[in-house]
Write a protein that holds these residues in place. Sequence first.
Motif, short mmCIF file in Angstrom:
data_model
loop_
_atom_site.label_atom_id
_atom_site.label_comp_id
_atom_site.label_asym_id
_atom_site.label_seq_id
_atom_site.Cartn_x
_atom_site.Cartn_y
_atom_site.Cartn_z
N ARG A 50 1.78 22.06 15.50
CA ARG A 50 3.13 20.83 14.83
C ARG A 50 2.85 19.66 15.08
N HIS A 51 2.62 20.03 17.08
CA HIS A 51 2.98 18.43 17.73
C HIS A 51 2.16 17.69 16.67
N ILE A 52 0.39 18.30 16.02
CA ILE A 52 -0.34 16.60 15.55
C ILE A 52 0.21 16.26 13.73
N ARG A 53 0.54 17.19 12.97
CA ARG A 53 1.39 16.77 12.42
C ARG A 53 2.70 15.81 12.48
N ARG A 54 3.53 16.18 13.58
CA ARG A 54 4.91 15.63 13.88
C ARG A 54 4.34 13.84 14.52
N ARG A 55 3.30 13.93 15.18
CA ARG A 55 2.15 12.78 15.49
C ARG A 55 2.29 11.59 14.28
N ALA A 56 1.18 12.44 12.73
CA ALA A 56 0.57 11.65 11.96
C ALA A 56 1.97 11.18 11.19
N VAL A 57 2.61 11.80 10.74
CA VAL A 57 4.48 11.60 10.41
C VAL A 57 4.25 10.72 10.88
N LEU A 58 4.59 11.02 12.32
CA LEU A 58 5.36 9.48 13.12
C LEU A 58 4.81 8.19 12.90
N ARG A 59 3.18 8.82 12.65
CA ARG A 59 2.05 7.29 12.68
C ARG A 59 2.26 6.65 11.06
N GLN A 60 2.77 7.82 10.68
CA GLN A 60 2.39 7.52 9.54
C GLN A 60 3.67 6.46 8.88
N SER A 61 5.10 6.92 9.25
CA SER A 61 5.87 6.63 9.46
C SER A 61 6.39 4.88 9.68
N ASP A 62 5.49 4.63 11.11
CA ASP A 62 4.92 3.29 11.81
C ASP A 62 4.76 2.27 11.39
N ALA A 63 3.06 3.54 9.80
CA ALA A 63 2.82 1.74 9.07
C ALA A 63 3.87 1.94 7.92
N ILE A 64 4.38 2.52 7.68
CA ILE A 64 5.80 2.82 6.69
C ILE A 64 6.27 1.20 7.01
N ILE A 65 7.18 1.27 8.74
CA ILE A 65 8.04 0.51 9.07
C ILE A 65 7.22 -0.64 9.31
N ALA A 66 6.13 -0.23 9.31
CA ALA A 66 5.50 -2.42 9.88
C ALA A 66 5.10 -3.07 8.21
N GLY A 67 4.43 -2.15 7.35
CA GLY A 67 4.54 -3.30 6.16
C GLY A 67 5.91 -2.86 5.65
N LEU A 68 6.55 -3.00 5.19
CA LEU A 68 8.14 -3.00 5.42
C LEU A 68 8.81 -4.22 5.54
N GLU A 69 7.94 -4.08 7.01
CA GLU A 69 8.27 -5.68 7.88
C GLU A 69 8.15 -6.67 6.93
N ALA A 70 6.73 -6.21 7.19
CA ALA A 70 5.37 -7.45 6.64
C ALA A 70 6.45 -7.82 5.50
N ARG A 71 6.43 -7.10 4.95
CA ARG A 71 7.11 -7.49 3.01
C ARG A 71 8.27 -8.17 3.04
N LEU A 72 9.07 -7.70 4.25
CA LEU A 72 10.42 -8.56 4.48
C LEU A 72 10.67 -10.49 4.67
N GLU A 73 8.81 -10.21 5.51
CA GLU A 73 9.07 -11.07 6.35
C GLU A 73 8.27 -12.27 5.40
N ALA A 74 7.49 -11.42 4.82
CA ALA A 74 6.69 -12.53 3.44
C ALA A 74 8.15 -12.90 2.68
N GLN A 75 8.99 -12.37 2.52
CA GLN A 75 10.06 -12.13 1.39
C GLN A 75 10.84 -12.88 2.38
N THR A 76 11.30 -12.84 2.85
CA THR A 76 11.74 -14.47 4.07
C THR A 76 11.47 -15.58 4.53
N ALA A 77 10.17 -15.68 4.41
CA ALA A 77 9.20 -17.17 4.31
C ALA A 77 9.45 -17.81 2.48
N LEU A 78 9.11 -16.71 1.53
CA LEU A 78 9.37 -16.95 0.18
C LEU A 78 11.05 -17.07 0.09
#
Length: 346
Positions: free
Chosen positions: A7-35
């Motif tokens: 259960r803990h392993i799955r939770r960490r995997a989900v958190l890492r995936q969420s962090d990656a998604i958030i990082a991707g969204l932040e990158a896209r947001l920053e790119a859109q802001t720059a545009l």
Amino acid sequence: MRSPSSRHIRRRAVLRQSDAIIAGLEARLEAQTALIREQAASLAHSQKIFDRSSAAARIGVWQCNLADQALHWTDVVYDLFDLPRGAPLVREDIVKCYTEASAIELHAKRSKGIAERTGFGLDAEIVTAKGNRRWIRITASVECEDGVAVRIFGMKQDITEEKILADQTRYLAEYDVMTGLANRSRFQTKLAELTADADDRPPLGALLLVDLDGFKQINDTFGHVAGDECLKEVARRLQNACAGVELVSRIGGDEFAVLVGPELELAAISELARQIIDRLGRPVDHGGRALKLGASIGIAIHEVRSPSDLLVRADTALYAAKSAGRNTFRIFKATEAAAVRNPRAA
């Protein structure tokens, strides 16, 4: 040491995936802001170029909401009307800036454009808030919603210099620069217009050809400056004597032509010729010296449609006047034409 549960392993995997998604969204947001920043900068630059070009070309944008007649102008339009930028606009007051003729034409074209849901173009004369006279070129388009005209918009451009240049060009093409009278080209055009076929009575009554007597002697004796002054004075006197005629023109060096309308009867035309001879026969003052001129006049009553025939008749009558001793006039008579040898027609 206990190993992490699945259960803990799955939770960490989900958190890492969420962090990656958030990082991707932040990158896209920053790119859109720059545009957006880049596009805003580009838009601001384009607006700056437009504003500068608009000011340089004296072109402004305007809009009128048809529901309440509310006007919206860019700065250049305010400048064209000499009004403070951003000042409240009342269409009824703005229309008063147009000259009467331009206001009538504006109303007609605007009404037609709105009714047909198209647009219009117009060159109009205005008198600004500061009393300056300007010519503006108006272009207009009509915006519709559900087939109903709701807004009219377009551009206004200062064309005052263009208008002045066009008027100067036309003046040089149609008028004698020295005397201010119509030139030969303008005379020929007007003569053709007035001798054109008409259903009612002809618009031309007579043609008077006026030839100065003694002008060559003045030119030869006192020089071209004196001769030019004489021509200017002759033009002034001729215009004063011929007030109300169709046209007074200088058609040659010392030759003038007068086109008279049909309102003058033969007796009145003869009296006009006498007045011209009397006025042109008075001495011209030049530096305290009295220069003596005279005038001979040939008259052709409008009985033919051809301008060339009318000219020949007036020229024949003019030669007859000169043969009779000058400083007089003669009216063309067909019965006498054969007896008069006109060297101009030879």
